[in-house]
Write an enzyme that holds these catalytic residues in place. Structure first.
Site, mmCIF file in Angstrom:
data_model
loop_
_atom_site.group_PDB
_atom_site.id
_atom_site.type_symbol
_atom_site.label_atom_id
_atom_site.label_comp_id
_atom_site.label_asym_id
_atom_site.label_seq_id
_atom_site.Cartn_x
_atom_site.Cartn_y
_atom_site.Cartn_z
ATOM 1 N N CYS A 94 -17.805 20.626 -32.415
ATOM 2 C CA CYS A 94 -16.692 21.537 -32.693
ATOM 3 C C CYS A 94 -16.722 21.980 -34.158
ATOM 4 O O CYS A 94 -17.570 22.769 -34.532
ATOM 5 C CB CYS A 94 -15.363 20.891 -32.285
ATOM 6 N N HIS A 179 -16.081 18.624 -26.867
ATOM 7 C CA HIS A 179 -15.872 17.267 -27.373
ATOM 8 C C HIS A 179 -16.298 16.189 -26.374
ATOM 9 O O HIS A 179 -15.471 15.600 -25.681
ATOM 10 C CB HIS A 179 -14.390 17.062 -27.711
ATOM 11 N N GLU A 181 -17.140 13.255 -27.098
ATOM 12 C CA GLU A 181 -16.698 11.944 -27.589
ATOM 13 C C GLU A 181 -15.333 11.533 -27.059
ATOM 14 O O GLU A 181 -14.926 10.358 -27.182
ATOM 15 C CB GLU A 181 -16.674 11.936 -29.130
#
Length: 242
Positions: A94, A179, A181
């Site tokens: 990002c 994202h 994660e």
């Protein structure tokens, strides 16, 4: 293509005081990597010598890649030339992807109609990204700006709202707009801290996001495990346990 380091350390750079590696950390720990966590916004210095690292990851944050008045943005933008000049592998997530794109000469700008991606949205493989991405996959986003494609970069994933979703340069520098994660704990923390900011154009509210997580997160996580093995780890094998 540059010869990549086989070092055991990964440099994780966060743009917030509370950011955690989440799923990315869970996946990469399986391969025995050690993490060096730096938070330049909290005063942590970034290393000059990257020869001891296998991978550098720059995570997202609530600020813009154009916010040069912020200490973390200034520090990371000054650090990125060292990454480009080195042999270290890079993953920008990002904001981290936007910062690298900006450093390489591309623009980082809001959507022309003011739209955001906050929640689960589709991305599609480009013709050159079909070995890394399925034809379509729902991924988790939280951003209001997108990046242009840097000179020399190959676009490997696109989307209907922000067309530039993932790129690489020489299979060493990677940027992704979404994202991977974000695991359950990270998602709930983000909603607790920023759920009141989800009512922006095209954004999804907390309940819609939680429903999306139930529906899409397993496949998204399985994709990231494959992506990590192929792109971030390559020939390294997981640690044997038990």
């Amino acid at each position: 293509m540059n010869e990549l380091s086989t070092n055991d350390r990964i440099l994780l750079i966060f743009n917030s005081a509370t950011g955690q590696p989440g799923r990315l950390g869970t996946v990469l720990r399986k391969y025995g990597y050690e993490f060096d966590i730096r938070r330049p916004g909290e005063g942590d210095a970034l290393p000059d010598d990257l020869s001891g690292y296998h991978l550098v990851v720059v995570f997202g944050g609530p600020m813009s890649a154009n916010d040069d008045d912020l200490g973390n943005v200034q520090a990371i933008m000054e650090f990125l030339p060292k990454v480009v000049e080195s042999d270290v592998l890079y993953l920008g997530i990002c904001l981290g992807a936007q910062m690298m794109a900006r450093h390489l000469g591309a623009d980082v700008e809001p959507h022309p109609e003011g739209l955001t991606e906050i929640g689960y949205y589709p991305v599609q493989a480009t013709d050159t990204g079909r070995d890394l991405f399925p034809d379509e996959m729902m991924v988790y986003h939280w951003h209001s700006e997108g990046f242009g494609l840097p000179e020399g970069a190959e676009l490997v994933a696109t989307g209907p709202t922000f067309p530039h979703q993932a790129y690489h340069i020489d299979e060493r520098i990677w940027g992704i707009q979404f994202h991977p994660e974000v695991d359950d704990e990270t998602h709930e923390r983000w909603l607790a801290n920023g759920g009141d900011k989800t009512d922006r154009p095209n954004g999804q509210g907390p309940d819609e996001q939680r429903a999306g997580r139930i529906k899409y997160d397993q496949a998204f996580g399985e994709w990231f495990e494959r992506f990590a093995a192929r792109v971030l780890v390559r020939e390294r094998t997981t640690l044997q346990t038990g």
